[in-house]
Each structure stands twice: as C-alpha cells, then as structure tokens.
Motif scaffolding. Structure first.
Motif, PDB file in Angstrom:
ATOM      1  N   CYS A 180       0.818  -1.217   0.000  1.00 51.81           N
ATOM      2  CA  CYS A 180       0.000   0.000   0.000  1.00 51.81           C
ATOM      3  C   CYS A 180       0.851   1.266   0.000  1.00 51.81           C
ATOM      4  CB  CYS A 180      -0.923   0.023   1.218  1.00 51.81           C
ATOM      5  SG  CYS A 180      -2.224  -1.224   1.151  1.00 51.81           S
ATOM      6  N   HIS A 186      -4.589   1.220  -4.741  1.00 53.58           N
ATOM      7  CA  HIS A 186      -5.371   0.651  -3.643  1.00 53.58           C
ATOM      8  C   HIS A 186      -6.522   1.611  -3.344  1.00 53.58           C
ATOM      9  CE1 HIS A 186      -1.622  -1.605  -3.235  1.00 53.58           C
ATOM     10  NE2 HIS A 186      -2.305  -2.491  -2.536  1.00 53.58           N
ATOM     11  N   ASP A 189      -8.867  -8.126   0.434  1.00 51.96           N
ATOM     12  CA  ASP A 189      -8.980  -6.688   0.268  1.00 51.96           C
ATOM     13  C   ASP A 189      -8.496  -5.996   1.547  1.00 51.96           C
ATOM     14  OD1 ASP A 189      -9.995  -6.599  -2.335  1.00 51.96           O
ATOM     15  OD2 ASP A 189     -12.051  -6.932  -1.656  1.00 51.96           O
TER      16      ASP A 189
END
Length: 384
Positions: free
Chosen positions: A41, A59, A350
C-alpha cells in the motif's frame, strides 16, 4: 503483564495488530525487509509532478464494516472516492462492471432494465446447470459475447491460465447491473486517505510502545526472545520453501509520465488478448481533490511470480492446495506464533478484510492473555 512481541511486516496486518497491542501496554518491535513501511500500500509523491503515486499499484478503500471504517478514520482524513472503471475492447470504450449502459452500448440497443434482463437471459447458456469453472460461470450468466469481450482475454492475461481452468468463485465477485450505476464497488464506505496510505500507517505506528526497523529480514534466530510473533511474510518462505514455492502472480509496471491528461480516468482495462498489459492506471485521478497539470501512469503486466519477485495474488487452485496443506500441517504445530495477512495465510484479501482480521487477531491475543485456557491459535481464520 507486559509482553515483548515481534511483528514481521509493516503492512496493514502487522501495523494494526501492533497499534492495538501497544495501546494495551505491550512492547512491539516491527521489522520489515523493505526500506519503507506500508507494504504494497506504500505511496509517495512523484517529485516532478507532485502526484501521489501508488508505488505497487492502486489501492482503493471500500468496506461495509463500520468498525474498520471508524478505525482508519482515526489515522487519516478519508476523502470521498468512487472507482469508475472503463474498459477498452476492439477500439471501443465501455463502463465496468457491466451495467445497463454497457449492455445498451455493446449490443447497440436502448433497453429498459427489464428488457436488458431478458436480453442477457437469452444470451446465457441454459445448458450449464452448476458452473464449476470461471468460463462456465460467465457463459451461464452473461453469454458468449460479453464473456469474450470483457472476461476471457483479461482473465487469461491476469492469471496466466485459461478461464476454463479457474474456479467459478473468482467470477462471483463481479456484478452485472441493470441500471446505470457505474460505481465499481457496492460498499457503503468508500474513499481514499487524503495524505496517502503511507501517512496513515505512519500515524498508526506513532506510539511509544512501537519500534519500527526497516531493511531487516526475519531469520530463525528471531524466534527466541519474544513472548509472541505475528508473521505476515509468505508462509512457504517461513519454512525456507522446503516443499517448494506456493504459486503467486506478480506484476510488472511500465511507469511513464504525460503532460496533461492521458486517459481521462483512473483505471482503463484492456480486454483484448493481443494487448500485452491488463490495464493502465492514471494516478492523479486517485486524488480527485487535487489538481495536477502533468500525469503519472502505470501499464500493468501480470506474470507468474519467480524467486525474488514481489508476490501479489495467491493462486489457490487444485495443485497449489496440496502443497499449501503441507505447510499448514507444519504451521499448526507451532507455538507462540500467529500467521497473518495475505501472505501468511495464502489468501487474497482486500484492505478492509485485512484490517478486520488484524483487529480480530489482536482481540483474540488479548483474550488469550487474560484467560490461560484460551491458547493463542496459529491461525485466527480458516485457511483450509
């Protein structure tokens, strides 16, 4: 009683657990083999354009879990963001997921919702009773034309396998809508951190009980001297790949800059099989509250993960499951360690699910400390 805890990996899984345990008085050491926190991320400003670039691909935060949404809002201002994906097929641009506009445009119709439902039903293969593969799932529910346009070529490029070899469950995540809603996600809460994910995670680790060390790899010597270890690295790497490597797909990026707007949207899928990349992402569109004259874009190429590559997508198929169970059998005999996250549990997750599982793992650990009858498990989720 204060515990000394080692957390391997400074992505969401490790950092969320670290924060919750640090707030309860435990001493946390986080190590990460990379030179930065935030894992995949990680984002950073491009020096020339000042665009916030998602270094390992975009993301987008989306969830129905209020606990998770409230948690991330403690560490970042979450700005409204709707993911509107476009797709290029045979030199035409369509909206994804398939919606009423996509259907009318593709078939050159002006269908109402009910007419579109009837049209798609007529296209579907009614001879397929219980779809077992990705291809069967698509053929049954959207028919050959839409399957070949939007799913077949893209899936082959993304997974490196024929859709007939992939499980039907992969496609169950992709909706078909009979209205003009082009929001890619259905979740109640959707947004982007105003200052980026790196800043959010920096705020999470800002605690006197948390120590972060970068450019540090985990070794067997680290297994001593801690009351508990939370390991978010690859499960097979923990055992030095003694049974072989678990399968992953990785991504290569062709990063380029453009003076102006390159494609007018954040994500453009390329569904034709003869186009080597899966999509192009234009990163300034992931921060629509900002204004930038120039642009930073990524072409994404998917391939099998080799030694030294960054693993992105676990390939959970029939052959992989046999190998995975060998590692799970080993792991479940461990003491004072919990495997966490996408790599530690070999599952696609996720961000919101990653955070939810981390919050739950921290709760389970704290409960195990308060009740000796509750032994801290090696896995806090079902991984088989």
């Amino acid at each position: 009683m204060q515990k000394n805890i080692l957390i391997v990996g400074a992505g969401f899984s490790g950092v969320v657990i670290a924060r919750k345990l640090a707030e309860c008085g435990h001493k946390i050491r986080i190590i990460d083999r990379r030179s930065h926190i935030a894992g995949n991320c990680y984002d950073a400003r491009d020096q020339e354009t000042n665009v916030m670039v998602h270094t390992y691909g975009p993301h987008i935060f989306h969830t129905d879990n209020k606990e998770v949404w409230d948690f991330v809002n403690q560490y970042s201002v979450m700005m409204p963001y709707i993911n509107r994906v476009k797709a290029t097929y045979k030199n035409r641009v369509f909206s994804l997921p398939i919606n009423l506009h996509t259907i009318n445009q593709f078939f050159n119709k002006t269908c109402s919702p009910d007419e579109a439902k009837a049209l798609i039903a007529s296209k579907g293969d009614s001879t397929i009773e219980t779809p077992l593969t990705f291809e069967q799932q698509a053929l049954k529910f959207v028919g050959k034309e839409l399957y070949e346009a939007f799913f077949k070529g893209y899936t082959l490029k993304q997974w490196g396998m024929q859709p007939s070899e992939l499980p039907a469950s992969i496609l169950k995540r992709l909706p078909v809508r009979f209205n003009y809603d082009d929001n890619y996600f259905n979740h109640k809460y959707q947004g982007m951190p105003q200052q980026g994910y790196t800043s959010m995670i920096e705020n999470m680790v800002e605690h006197p009980n948390i120590q972060v060390e970068l450019n540090v790899d985990f070794s067997d010597d680290d297994r001593g001297g801690y009351d508990h270890i939370f390991y978010s690295g690859p499960l097979d790497a923990f055992y030095h790949n003694k049974f072989g490597r678990l399968g992953y797909r990785t991504l290569d990026f062709d990063r380029f800059k453009y003076d102006g707007d390159y494609q007018g949207c954040a994500v453009m899928n390329y569904c034709d099989q003869d186009v080597p990349y899966t999509r192009i992402t234009e990163h300034k569109y992931f921060s629509p509250w900002e204004s930038h004259e120039k642009s930073v874009c990524y072409k994404e190429f998917s391939r099998n993960c080799e030694e030294g590559d960054i693993p992105y997508y676990p390939i959970r198929q029939m052959g992989e499951m046999t190998l995975l169970h060998k590692y799970l059998d080993l792991a479940e005999k461990e003491e004072s360690i919990t495997f966490i996250g996408r790599l530690g549990t070999y599952r696609y997750l996720d961000m919101d699910v990653t955070i939810a599982e981390a919050l739950n793992t921290a709760k389970i650990y704290l409960q195990s400390l308060s009740n000796q009858d509750n032994k801290m498990p090696v896995f806090t989720v079902n991984v088989r």
